[in-house]
Design a protein around this motif. Sequence first.
Motif, PDB file in Angstrom:
ATOM      1  N   GLY A 371     -64.036  43.122  35.785  1.00 14.25           N
ATOM      2  CA  GLY A 371     -63.023  42.590  34.882  1.00 14.25           C
ATOM      3  C   GLY A 371     -62.994  41.080  34.856  1.00 14.25           C
ATOM      4  N   SER A 372     -62.125  40.548  34.041  1.00 12.52           N
ATOM      5  CA  SER A 372     -61.967  39.108  33.899  1.00 12.52           C
ATOM      6  C   SER A 372     -61.067  38.549  34.991  1.00 12.52           C
ATOM      7  CB  SER A 372     -61.369  38.789  32.523  1.00 12.52           C
ATOM      8  OG  SER A 372     -60.105  39.434  32.375  1.00 12.52           O
ATOM      9  N   VAL A 373     -60.860  37.240  34.977  1.00 16.23           N
ATOM     10  CA  VAL A 373     -59.989  36.576  35.949  1.00 16.23           C
ATOM     11  C   VAL A 373     -58.533  36.759  35.527  1.00 16.23           C
ATOM     12  CG1 VAL A 373     -59.381  34.376  37.028  1.00 16.23           C
ATOM     13  CG2 VAL A 373     -61.773  34.898  36.480  1.00 16.23           C
ATOM     14  N   LEU A 374     -57.697  37.153  36.462  1.00 21.61           N
ATOM     15  CA  LEU A 374     -56.277  37.322  36.185  1.00 21.61           C
ATOM     16  C   LEU A 374     -55.531  36.066  36.626  1.00 21.61           C
ATOM     17  CD1 LEU A 374     -54.148  40.497  36.839  1.00 21.61           C
ATOM     18  CD2 LEU A 374     -53.246  38.228  37.315  1.00 21.61           C
ATOM     19  N   THR A 375     -54.829  35.431  35.706  1.00 22.78           N
ATOM     20  CA  THR A 375     -54.023  34.261  36.038  1.00 22.78           C
ATOM     21  C   THR A 375     -52.560  34.553  35.750  1.00 22.78           C
ATOM     22  OG1 THR A 375     -54.345  33.320  33.824  1.00 22.78           O
ATOM     23  CG2 THR A 375     -55.906  32.665  35.542  1.00 22.78           C
TER      24      THR A 375
END
Length: 424
Positions: A371-375
């Motif tokens: 998955g992508s980066v969670l911010t």
Amino acid sequence: MSPASLLVLLLLASSRLAAAATAQVFAPPSKGPLVQTANYTSFSNSTLNDRKAVPGKAFNRIIQIWLENTDFATAASTPIFGSLAEQGLLLTNYNGISLPWGGDFFGLHDDSMYHIPSNISCVVDLLEDKGISWATYQENMPTDAFYSIGATASNYASPGSAPYPYYMRKHNPLVIYDSVSQDAERVKRIRTFNDFANDVVNGSLPQWNFVTPNMVNDAHDTTIDFAASFLEYWLLPLLTDPRVNNEETLIVVTFDEAETFTIQNTVFAIALGGAIPINLRGTTDNTLYTHYSLLSTVQANWGLKNLGRQDTNATVSNVFSFVAEKTGYKNVHVDTPPQFNLTGIFPGPLNSIAFVPFAAPNLKARGAGGGSVLTRPGLNTKLTASSLPPPVNLNAVNATSPWQMSPETTSAKNIIPCANALCP
């Protein structure tokens, strides 16, 4: 510091000195790991309501038990750990690092009381993003969501002795994150051992669990044999209890760091539980792992997003091999591992000697979950690692990191918002 705070610190110090002067002998705090006890100060008056499970590719529940400050060879020579290794998979190249649950240790190098601002993401964000339940269970924490630096309790092993500092905040990994401690619902999941007993009996043990024994049972203030006695009392009965350990459960027993700082920070780590393939039980795995591997393994198992920090650094975040096989993740072979026993000063927001602000993660990173980066909201994504100002020695101007608190802080509500220009 107020007189009351000074008294608390003096009490903690005097209790440690008294313990050091007298060899301690393990005593079970309860009749069993699932029996609530007054030795834990407060009884559980609530239970979680975690009935729905998100299927994982290699396991559906993980229970992590962290012990303290022991060299690999010391633990390996202890019979109970040898017995556990025969039941599970011994990770012979597993290395300790500090404070992994945000994907970085942020320059932390002492036991002062810190907090991490709510715009910094951590493992909880990754879990909740996918609907995975979680909790931490802290032995001898006086109440749920307890925030102070430490707490003493009656010495159940030696009645009549001075109260003992069984609980210390520094071993409670998620309370340091404002995104957890200042969230009314999340903070309820920082729970006690009496809560653990209650949650298991009620069938609501979460999918992601972090367990911290108290300061004597984790070997911090005692010995590896003392910790072994604790595991014999607490863990062994749970290994045969289907409410805790079934064919979908992964149990990891490890140590925060080695005791000897002049050698590589390799710590004893065992992967146990019904989720370990039968053909791997009683075997070893020499793949290079660190505590960041606990993040990447969870990400791979449930297909989670990532934190964009060291959890995506392939050199230090290999996925447990049996999980990597089931998820298709490719681990890397490291011929020359980095030195994990970091005894120097490293710049970071939790370091007053070499202070730099919190930097945004690498937003282009891809982790083991794909998955992508969670911010989190409010993060300044333009303040990257490459654009940070030079480190500042705040102690030189009689100041400390804006994220360091006084030991007298007893509630997240007492936190003063950071107004420094170097804050994120």
